[in-house]
Enzyme design. Structure first.
Site, PDB file in Angstrom:
ATOM      1  N   TYR A 188      -2.561  -5.417   6.469  1.00  0.00           N
ATOM      2  CA  TYR A 188      -3.219  -4.127   6.690  1.00  0.00           C
ATOM      3  C   TYR A 188      -3.332  -3.904   8.195  1.00  0.00           C
ATOM      4  O   TYR A 188      -3.920  -4.713   8.911  1.00  0.00           O
ATOM      5  CB  TYR A 188      -4.606  -4.154   6.051  1.00  0.00           C
ATOM      6  CG  TYR A 188      -5.203  -2.793   5.843  1.00  0.00           C
ATOM      7  CD1 TYR A 188      -5.106  -2.180   4.598  1.00  0.00           C
ATOM      8  CD2 TYR A 188      -5.878  -2.128   6.850  1.00  0.00           C
ATOM      9  CE1 TYR A 188      -5.666  -0.931   4.385  1.00  0.00           C
ATOM     10  CE2 TYR A 188      -6.434  -0.881   6.637  1.00  0.00           C
ATOM     11  CZ  TYR A 188      -6.332  -0.288   5.400  1.00  0.00           C
ATOM     12  OH  TYR A 188      -6.883   0.952   5.189  1.00  0.00           O
ATOM     13  N   TYR A 235       0.706   5.932   6.211  1.00  0.00           N
ATOM     14  CA  TYR A 235      -0.628   5.407   5.962  1.00  0.00           C
ATOM     15  C   TYR A 235      -1.080   5.782   4.568  1.00  0.00           C
ATOM     16  O   TYR A 235      -1.544   6.890   4.334  1.00  0.00           O
ATOM     17  CB  TYR A 235      -1.618   5.942   7.006  1.00  0.00           C
ATOM     18  CG  TYR A 235      -3.024   5.398   6.861  1.00  0.00           C
ATOM     19  CD1 TYR A 235      -3.305   4.080   7.174  1.00  0.00           C
ATOM     20  CD2 TYR A 235      -4.062   6.205   6.414  1.00  0.00           C
ATOM     21  CE1 TYR A 235      -4.590   3.574   7.038  1.00  0.00           C
ATOM     22  CE2 TYR A 235      -5.352   5.702   6.273  1.00  0.00           C
ATOM     23  CZ  TYR A 235      -5.607   4.389   6.597  1.00  0.00           C
ATOM     24  OH  TYR A 235      -6.876   3.886   6.464  1.00  0.00           O
TER      25      TYR A 235
END
Lengths: 135, 391
Positions: B290, B340
């Protein structure tokens, strides 16, 4: 809220924050303390992160601390801050232990820099602390 | 390979990814439905074959439970909204895998969609706080200008810098490496290579974070189909086995014993997920981490144990993560360069790589793939250990 350039957004109290802003109006800083285990907590705490107790009271703080971390904001997070950048906010580790998010008004922020609370009293909105390098 | 790897309980059998980026004319629910249909079709299943649906709402509050109706799904045996912010995919997949292992469902779609971007809007308008804001202490934060995730992550990164001597140039190595990977990802929004000098020259947003330290903002949706590993072997795609998982939610401590910025839930979840999988950190072939910020990648590498605590900056600057390195990381470009979709960005690339379908950016070794999810201000962490060895 005022739209005057150079003005910081006015802060409005609620019931839970009223003692903090009342103290700031008197140039005083208050924090919370867990009545169960004695852990000193930041003013916004509603529960103790040491013992999970919910009985917290307000205690006076010295208004001194050190700079734990900071950021100087160069690009406004949104349009409300366009005329305010660059500005510096940080986490102040108060002498009593709690961390306080605060504006930091110093030309040279550095780790563990000793700080002192001063209080601003805007015409519109609540008073609040801004930290400057201690003498 | 240990015995535990031979019969994993579940596998990812289908993947669906909609158009991502400046996709303005679709609702999050509409995008989510498309992603589930794409994922089912990809697996070789009909949508009506699904008996489980786990939905992760985006910043606008959709998609919701009602996605079942939108998809026309009947007689589901598992249906829930799950929200652990950026850790949601790991939480959903673990829940789906455990349910399947216990016989509670057989084919579970896990889906996320979001539409924070508006036409003529910028990323900061999408996630910023409007001026007429909250009262009380939230109002205090707005009143001192502490209103964007960028600032909180800058505070975290600065503490790491101050404590361990980490530098912006070191973080820049992550941005440069991921952009190099993105060049070979047709789905990436930014594919032009950048240099370390360009990273350093990119505007300071919130010191020490430059523009190139910060993720994109995208509209879009992604979904995966989780089935038993056994069934996955009879479906259309190479299975990506689910070997292990763990979550960690450290809670925010705001006084002098807090490790904010220095250590995250990854330090707790990572080792537990590896143990469940029966592998060690040395066995990890491929990382999908992440990367809301370059800093997040660096601190996660430390917390997972790929380098000693405090040496993450030095480690990332040594080139391990880049194309040709010995620890490929975020091989699609990640949230920094590709798109994203919060925790689905690393997950999607893990599935593509695990299947061996990554084209020019495909890595050779994909038996152990470690995937991270991070939510809030380092408040929620989920780790997945996946494997492409079942192909």
């Amino acid at each position: 809220m005022t739209e005057t350039p150079d003005a910081w957004p006015a802060i409005q109290r609620d019931t839970k924050s009223a003692p903090f802003f009342d103290a700031a109006a008197r140039d005083e800083l208050v924090i919370k303390r867990c009545t169960g285990c004695g852990q000193a907590l930041p003013p916004e705490a509603l529960v103790c992160t040491t013992c999970a107790g919910t009985a917290l009271d307000w205690i006076p703080a010295e208004g001194s601390g050190t700079l734990l971390t900071w950021t100087t904001v160069h690009r406004a997070p949104n349009r409300a801050y366009t005329d305010l950048v660059p500005y510096t906010v940080g986490i102040v580790e108060l002498s009593e232990g709690p961390w306080l998010y605060a504006r930091v008004d110093t030309a040279r922020p550095s780790p563990d820099l000793p700080l002192r609370a001063e209080f601003v009293h805007p015409g519109d909105g609540e008073s609040y602390p801004v930290f400057t390098a201690a003498e | 390979m240990s015995d535990q790897l031979e019969q994993p309980p579940a596998a990812i059998a289908g993947l669906g990814l909609t158009d991502v980026g400046k996709v303005y004319d679709r609702s999050a629910t509409d995008l989510a439905a498309e992603a589930v249909r794409l994922a089912a079709n990809d697996a070789g299943l009909a949508v009506s074959d699904l008996d489980g649906l786990l939905v992760s709402p985006g910043t606008q509050g959709a998609p919701k439970l009602s996605l079942q109706k939108v998809l026309g799904l009947r007689d589901l045996r598992l249906l829930a909204e799950i929200n652990a912010l950026g850790a949601s995919p790991g939480v959903m997949i673990a829940h789906a895998a455990a349910t399947i292992a216990m016989g509670g469902a057989s084919a579970v779609a896990c889906v996320f969609a979001d539409t924070p971007l508006k036409p003529k809007g910028s990323g900061r308008d999408a996630f910023g706080t409007p001026r007429s804001g909250p009262r009380g202490f939230a109002g205090y934060h707005a009143g001192i200008g502490l209103v964007s995730p960028n600032l909180f992550y800058a505070l975290a990164a600065r503490r790491h810098f101050a404590t361990y001597g980490t530098t912006s140039e070191q973080l820049g190595a992550i941005a440069v490496a991921q952009r190099a990977w993105a060049a070979d990802n047709p789905a990436a929004q930014f594919r032009e290579p950048i240099s370390l000098a360009q990273h350093q020259e990119s505007p300071l947003i919130a010191d020490p974070l430059h523009l190139y330290d910060i993720c994109l903002v995208s509209n879009g949706a992604a979904a995966v189909i989780v089935t038993s590993a056994e069934r996955a072997r009879d479906l259309a795609q190479p299975p990506v086995d689910i070997l292990g998982w763990a979550q960690a939610h450290p809670g925010r401590v705001q006084h002098d014993d807090s490790d904010f910025g220095l250590r995250t839930g990854a330090a707790d979840a990572g080792p537990r997920a590896l143990r469940m999988a029966g592998v060690r950190v040395e066995d990890v072939d491929l990382l999908q981490l992440y990367d809301c910020y370059t800093y997040t990648v660096m601190v996660t590498l430390e917390d997972y144990g790929f380098c000693p605590k405090g040496e993450g900056g030095k480690f990332v600057a040594e080139g391990h993560l880049a194309p040709g390195g010995d620890l490929p990381c975020n091989t699609g470009g990640g949230q920094l360069s590709a798109f994203y979709l919060t925790g689905f960005t690393p997950l999607v690339e893990a599935v593509v790589q695990g299947r061996g379908q990554a084209g020019a950016r495909q890595v050779d070794q994909r038996d152990v793939i470690m995937v991270s999810g991070n939510g809030g201000i380092l408040e929620h962490h989920a780790t997945l250990i996946l494997s492409g060895a079942g192909r």
